[in-house]
Design a protein around this motif. Structure first.
Motif, PDB file in Angstrom:
ATOM      1  N   THR A 176      -6.594  -1.338  -8.101  1.00 62.82           N
ATOM      2  CA  THR A 176      -5.541  -1.750  -7.175  1.00 62.82           C
ATOM      3  C   THR A 176      -5.042  -0.554  -6.377  1.00 62.82           C
ATOM      4  O   THR A 176      -4.825  -0.648  -5.159  1.00 62.82           O
ATOM      5  CB  THR A 176      -4.382  -2.401  -7.948  1.00 62.82           C
ATOM      6  N   ILE A 177      -4.851   0.577  -7.049  1.00 62.72           N
ATOM      7  CA  ILE A 177      -4.458   1.807  -6.365  1.00 62.72           C
ATOM      8  C   ILE A 177      -5.524   2.197  -5.341  1.00 62.72           C
ATOM      9  O   ILE A 177      -5.207   2.552  -4.197  1.00 62.72           O
ATOM     10  CB  ILE A 177      -4.252   2.953  -7.381  1.00 62.72           C
ATOM     11  N   ASP A 178      -6.780   2.128  -5.742  1.00 58.49           N
ATOM     12  CA  ASP A 178      -7.874   2.508  -4.843  1.00 58.49           C
ATOM     13  C   ASP A 178      -7.870   1.659  -3.573  1.00 58.49           C
ATOM     14  O   ASP A 178      -8.077   2.174  -2.463  1.00 58.49           O
ATOM     15  CB  ASP A 178      -9.220   2.362  -5.550  1.00 58.49           C
ATOM     16  N   ASN A 179      -7.650   0.358  -3.723  1.00 56.40           N
ATOM     17  CA  ASN A 179      -7.625  -0.509  -2.543  1.00 56.40           C
ATOM     18  C   ASN A 179      -6.493  -0.132  -1.594  1.00 56.40           C
ATOM     19  O   ASN A 179      -6.665  -0.127  -0.369  1.00 56.40           O
ATOM     20  CB  ASN A 179      -7.492  -1.973  -2.963  1.00 56.40           C
ATOM     21  N   ALA A 180      -5.338   0.192  -2.165  1.00 56.04           N
ATOM     22  CA  ALA A 180      -4.207   0.612  -1.334  1.00 56.04           C
ATOM     23  C   ALA A 180      -4.533   1.895  -0.585  1.00 56.04           C
ATOM     24  O   ALA A 180      -4.282   2.020   0.621  1.00 56.04           O
ATOM     25  CB  ALA A 180      -2.967   0.794  -2.200  1.00 56.04           C
ATOM     26  N   VAL A 181      -5.116   2.850  -1.279  1.00 59.63           N
ATOM     27  CA  VAL A 181      -5.424   4.142  -0.658  1.00 59.63           C
ATOM     28  C   VAL A 181      -6.528   3.989   0.378  1.00 59.63           C
ATOM     29  O   VAL A 181      -6.523   4.666   1.409  1.00 59.63           O
ATOM     30  CB  VAL A 181      -5.778   5.181  -1.735  1.00 59.63           C
ATOM     31  N   ARG A 182      -7.488   3.103   0.132  1.00 63.14           N
ATOM     32  CA  ARG A 182      -8.511   2.827   1.153  1.00 63.14           C
ATOM     33  C   ARG A 182      -7.856   2.411   2.476  1.00 63.14           C
ATOM     34  O   ARG A 182      -8.253   2.866   3.559  1.00 63.14           O
ATOM     35  CB  ARG A 182      -9.442   1.709   0.685  1.00 63.14           C
ATOM     36  N   ASN A 183      -6.877   1.540   2.384  1.00 61.24           N
ATOM     37  CA  ASN A 183      -6.212   1.062   3.594  1.00 61.24           C
ATOM     38  C   ASN A 183      -5.482   2.187   4.321  1.00 61.24           C
ATOM     39  O   ASN A 183      -5.440   2.223   5.555  1.00 61.24           O
ATOM     40  CB  ASN A 183      -5.234  -0.064   3.244  1.00 61.24           C
ATOM     41  N   ILE A 184      -4.909   3.108   3.563  1.00 63.05           N
ATOM     42  CA  ILE A 184      -4.198   4.241   4.159  1.00 63.05           C
ATOM     43  C   ILE A 184      -5.181   5.217   4.800  1.00 63.05           C
ATOM     44  O   ILE A 184      -5.002   5.650   5.945  1.00 63.05           O
ATOM     45  CB  ILE A 184      -3.340   4.944   3.092  1.00 63.05           C
ATOM     46  N   LEU A 185      -6.231   5.579   4.073  1.00 61.60           N
ATOM     47  CA  LEU A 185      -7.216   6.520   4.608  1.00 61.60           C
ATOM     48  C   LEU A 185      -7.930   5.942   5.814  1.00 61.60           C
ATOM     49  O   LEU A 185      -8.213   6.646   6.797  1.00 61.60           O
ATOM     50  CB  LEU A 185      -8.228   6.889   3.524  1.00 61.60           C
ATOM     51  N   ARG A 186      -8.242   4.653   5.747  1.00 65.11           N
ATOM     52  CA  ARG A 186      -8.915   3.998   6.879  1.00 65.11           C
ATOM     53  C   ARG A 186      -8.083   4.150   8.149  1.00 65.11           C
ATOM     54  O   ARG A 186      -8.598   4.436   9.230  1.00 65.11           O
ATOM     55  CB  ARG A 186      -9.149   2.527   6.544  1.00 65.11           C
ATOM     56  N   LEU A 187      -6.763   3.949   8.023  1.00 65.07           N
ATOM     57  CA  LEU A 187      -5.883   4.089   9.182  1.00 65.07           C
ATOM     58  C   LEU A 187      -5.902   5.523   9.706  1.00 65.07           C
ATOM     59  O   LEU A 187      -5.960   5.759  10.918  1.00 65.07           O
ATOM     60  CB  LEU A 187      -4.462   3.668   8.809  1.00 65.07           C
ATOM     61  N   LYS A 188      -5.850   6.488   8.820  1.00 66.85           N
ATOM     62  CA  LYS A 188      -5.838   7.888   9.263  1.00 66.85           C
ATOM     63  C   LYS A 188      -7.145   8.260   9.958  1.00 66.85           C
ATOM     64  O   LYS A 188      -7.146   9.008  10.948  1.00 66.85           O
ATOM     65  CB  LYS A 188      -5.556   8.814   8.079  1.00 66.85           C
ATOM     66  N   ASP A 208       0.811  -1.218   0.000  1.00 66.53           N
ATOM     67  CA  ASP A 208       0.000   0.000   0.000  1.00 66.53           C
ATOM     68  C   ASP A 208       0.844   1.267   0.000  1.00 66.53           C
ATOM     69  O   ASP A 208       0.460   2.270  -0.602  1.00 66.53           O
ATOM     70  CB  ASP A 208      -0.908   0.030   1.227  1.00 66.53           C
ATOM     71  N   MET A 209       1.959   1.259   0.718  1.00 67.22           N
ATOM     72  CA  MET A 209       2.769   2.472   0.860  1.00 67.22           C
ATOM     73  C   MET A 209       4.237   2.132   0.686  1.00 67.22           C
ATOM     74  O   MET A 209       4.702   1.093   1.160  1.00 67.22           O
ATOM     75  CB  MET A 209       2.542   3.112   2.232  1.00 67.22           C
ATOM     76  N   GLU A 210       4.955   3.008   0.007  1.00 64.28           N
ATOM     77  CA  GLU A 210       6.384   2.804  -0.240  1.00 64.28           C
ATOM     78  C   GLU A 210       7.193   3.690   0.687  1.00 64.28           C
ATOM     79  O   GLU A 210       7.025   4.907   0.708  1.00 64.28           O
ATOM     80  CB  GLU A 210       6.723   3.140  -1.690  1.00 64.28           C
ATOM     81  N   MET A 211       8.090   3.077   1.437  1.00 61.77           N
ATOM     82  CA  MET A 211       8.952   3.816   2.341  1.00 61.77           C
ATOM     83  C   MET A 211      10.180   4.344   1.603  1.00 61.77           C
ATOM     84  O   MET A 211      11.038   3.562   1.183  1.00 61.77           O
ATOM     85  CB  MET A 211       9.379   2.934   3.524  1.00 61.77           C
TER      86      MET A 211
END
Length: 745
Positions: A332-344, A307-310
């Motif tokens: 695929t991008i949307d799913n990754a961003v969902r996981n990031i936004l959900r955490l925030k 989801d995120m690149e360090m």
């Protein structure tokens, strides 16, 4: 006689507390979808980008343009607030930044390294340490940490063993879950909570030859039976994020491994948290020879499930192009961003991204008290001949020697970016301040630092020893000798430390050797030469007061070895839960110096052992003595014939037959005697700390569901196989009464 019933922990059913749980809060998902629908592709990719801070103006510009999702390593709360102000007020969508930092075993108040916390066999210690770290770190705006590290570590040459919970999947799972609870608290949206990150997913601890970043070769069954269970436990316990590991396994780097990131993590475990690469591990797949260039690395990582690149920046450079070419789908991008936004959203950053926490929490008295308690419980008494410890009134003068007696930086241990040595309380300081009115303390280091090869100071240390009633030698390794990229091929004490111990032993004075290190060292010779030996995996800020109270008996040692201690490096990897060979040890060993000249080739018995080390380790897993003695009697089972869905209760009487109160760690082990594939000789399935007064007996009971004996069988299914089993309740993995039972169809 008191009776205590212990329910076996069902790790996968532990609750996850958050203010917005996606499984029950439809409002959270609505918020995520509404925000996602408003985002451009470039803004989505921006959320997948984690930066390490560089030029302040450049960072500010990227934040304003919505090209940053997370920033590493900013510890100035004013700077955090400035960046959040730009993100919230000046970027188009006002998405806050997730601030992150390696907070591994403390932020300012430093607890024992994770391996030391595992030595307590006390998950409350791990939870308290993580909670205190979260409170202190969040005061500077840090809301995401890269812990716990729950890699199974069976090779002490690997420096990152220090950051692990040791060799056992069960112990690692229990301690890992406790750390997640501590970091994340009861609610992720509490401003003192920090999102945890389970790392390294997966198999990193099996690096070939113990060399960091090295390849691993773990077949799927071993992966599922040994290396995945701690990660599954923390996933089910609500660990907010996962980190991919550096290693390739069977030729596939973890950052590009869709089997572990999609099939296992998402499809099987239904994990809805966020996955981040390790530092630049996306583009390091080029060096692995798995990807041809940075564009290829971005494609493979995202399609695998990252989801995120360090920090390595390939997502920002290439994902937009990859989407236009149809090589990465926008879904695929949307799913990754969902996981990031959900955490925030779960962290409450959209409601309050700013730092408002009271700075006075750092080094709070309550925090220091918990750190001392953790250090006390982490100390492992390996030897105590003639009751050398604790010191009594007969000891009026103590010679304190060795390079670790007053090493405030090195006592903190590895991976400790924010601990300050000015706050470290060393053994020398603690002995003088806490017991200086009872004993005279003579200090002669003998050796300046752990790698110091000079022997010129040993004579002064010996002279001090001759003037004293007892000697305490603090030896081990500096913090820099363990941790990431700090592997060793030789695990003996470094520098002139062995010569120092030998010279001190020759004085004939009672010699207490205290080892502070980041891994088990091969100290067999030093154990023989010493009257008493205490092992402390780097104990942190309050290690000095802890060891002072242990030496004088105000506190009784209760730590247990979380890893097997080898006699020599050549025995590695060595761990208790090994499989028998077809020629398992029979109890007879002929060591190399005892072999007759011209002995027959088969005269040694043709069993599995080292001619120069024998069958056994120096100390087994789960080993640790006390200032008293515990005896185990009357092991009983509630049944000897069970079904696969049944439950077994095993009980044992534990008696303190000594003259002091003490705490014992009662350990439950099981062996599946015959399986569709060979099974370990023992597996830890439970443990419990109990405190007994002199002469007291407690009946300790474990309730063990047979479902916890399931494993990945020859059919590659996780199932409980019928058959015969042996159960032990004892003081370590080698000792304790046993009883047999059977699971029938």
């Amino acid at each position: 006689m008191k009776q205590f019933k212990i329910l076996s922990v069902c790790l996968l059913a532990l609750p996850f507390f958050s203010c917005s749980d996606v499984k029950t809060d439809d409002g959270l998902e609505t918020k995520v979808e509404e925000l996602l629908a408003r985002m451009t592709l470039q803004e989505k990719i921006g959320q997948m980008n984690q930066l390490s801070p560089g030029n302040a103006d450049e960072v500010a510009a990227l934040v304003k343009e919505g090209k940053v999702g997370s920033i590493l390593n900013i510890t100035d709360p004013e700077q955090v607030n400035k960046i959040q102000d730009i993100a919230v007020k000046e970027s188009r969508l006002g998405i806050p930044i997730l601030m992150s930092r390696d907070v591994i075993h403390g932020y300012k108040t430093i607890f024992p390294i994770p391996l030391g916390q595992a030595a307590t066999f006390n998950p409350q210690v791990a939870e308290d340490g993580a909670r205190i770290a979260a409170v202190e770190a969040s005061a500077d705006g840090i809301r995401w940490t890269f812990a716990p590290m729950i890699d199974i570590s069976r090779d002490a040459r690997w420096g990152r063993m220090a950051e692990s919970c040791g060799e056992d999947p069960y112990l690692s799972a229990v301690m890992g879950v406790a750390m997640v609870r501590g970091f994340q608290g009861k609610s992720l949206c509490d401003p003192t909570s920090v999102a945890a990150c389970a790392k390294h997913f997966v198999g990193y601890g099996a690096a070939e030859a113990g060399k960091d970043y090295n390849s691993t070769f773990i077949p799927e069954r071993v992966l599922r039976n040994i290396y995945l269970p701690p990660f599954e436990a923390v996933a089910k316990a609500g660990c907010a994020t996962f980190m991919t590991s550096f290693n390739d396994n069977d030729g596939i780097p973890s950052t590009g491994n869709d089997f572990i990131l999609r099939t296992v993590l998402r499809d099987e475990w239904k994990y809805d948290g966020m996955v981040v690469t390790d530092w630049a591990s996306a583009t390091e797949m080029i060096t692995h020879g798995f990807c041809s260039n940075r564009k290829d690395a971005a494609q493979r990582a995202v399609n695998a499930g990252v989801d995120m690149e360090m920090v390595s920046g390939s997502f920002m450079e290439h994902l937009e192009e990859l989407v236009s070419e149809g090589k990465v789908s926008e879904a695929t991008i949307d799913n990754a961003v969902r996981n990031i936004l959900r955490l925030k959203f779960r962290l409450g950053l959209f409601n309050n991204p700013y730092v408002q926490t009271d700075q006075s929490v750092k080094y709070a008295e309550a925090h220091l008290a918990k750190a001392k308690e953790a250090a006390e419980q982490s100390a492992i008494l390996l030897k105590n001949d003639n009751e050398t410890l604790p010191f009594t009134g007969k000891v009026r003068t103590i010679a304190v020697v060795g390079p670790m007696a007053d090493a405030p930086h090195d006592q903190l241990g590895t991976w400790c970016f924010d601990g300050e040595k000015e706050h470290t309380q060393t053994p020398l300081r603690a002995l003088r301040e806490m017991y200086g009115d009872r004993v005279q303390v003579i200090y002669e280091p003998g050796v300046a630092y752990s790698r110091d090869k000079r022997t010129s100071g040993i004579a002064a240390a010996v002279a001090a020893a001759r003037r004293a009633d007892a000697v305490v030698a603090f030896v081990g390794e500096e913090a820099i000798l363990s941790g990431e990229a700090h592997s060793l091929a030789d695990l003996n004490l470094r520098g002139a430390q062995p010569e120092l111990i030998t010279a001190l032993a020759a004085t004939g004075k009672p010699l207490v050797t205290v080892v502070m290190a980041g891994r088990p060292l091969t100290i067999g010779r030093q154990v023989e030469e010493s009257s008493s030996v205490i092992y402390m995996f780097h104990p942190g800020t309050m290690g000095g007061p802890a060891i002072a109270d242990l030496l004088f008996g105000k506190v009784v040692p209760s730590g247990k070895t979380p890893v097997t201690f080898p006699k020599m490096t050549g025995q590695i990897p060595i761990y208790y839960a090994h499989h028998h060979t077809g020629r398992a040890p029979s109890g007879h060993e002929t060591l190399i110096d005892d072999i007759p000249l011209e002995a027959g080739q088969t005269s040694l018995g043709c069993t599995s052992f080292y001619m120069d080390a024998g069958f056994d380790p120096l100390f087994p897993f789960g080993y640790g003595l006390s200032y008293t003695t515990f005896v185990y009697n009357k092991l009983t089972l509630s049944a000897t014939d069970l079904k696969a869905d049944g439950t077994l209760t095993a009980s044992v009487d534990v008696t303190n037959i000594g003259k002091r109160a003490g705490t014992e760690v009662v350990q439950l082990y099981v062996r599946d005697k015959v399986g569709s594939v060979t099974r370990p000789v023992k597996e830890l399935k439970g443990f419990r700390r109990i405190t007994l007064q002199p002469g007291e007996t407690q009946t300790v009971s474990f309730t063990l569901p047979m479902s916890e004996l399931a494993y990945w069988t020859r059919r590659m299914r996780k199932e409980v196989e019928p058959g015969e089993f042996t159960l032990w309740l004892g003081t370590n993995s080698d000792e304790g009464p046993s009883a047999d039972f059977e699971i029938t169809k």
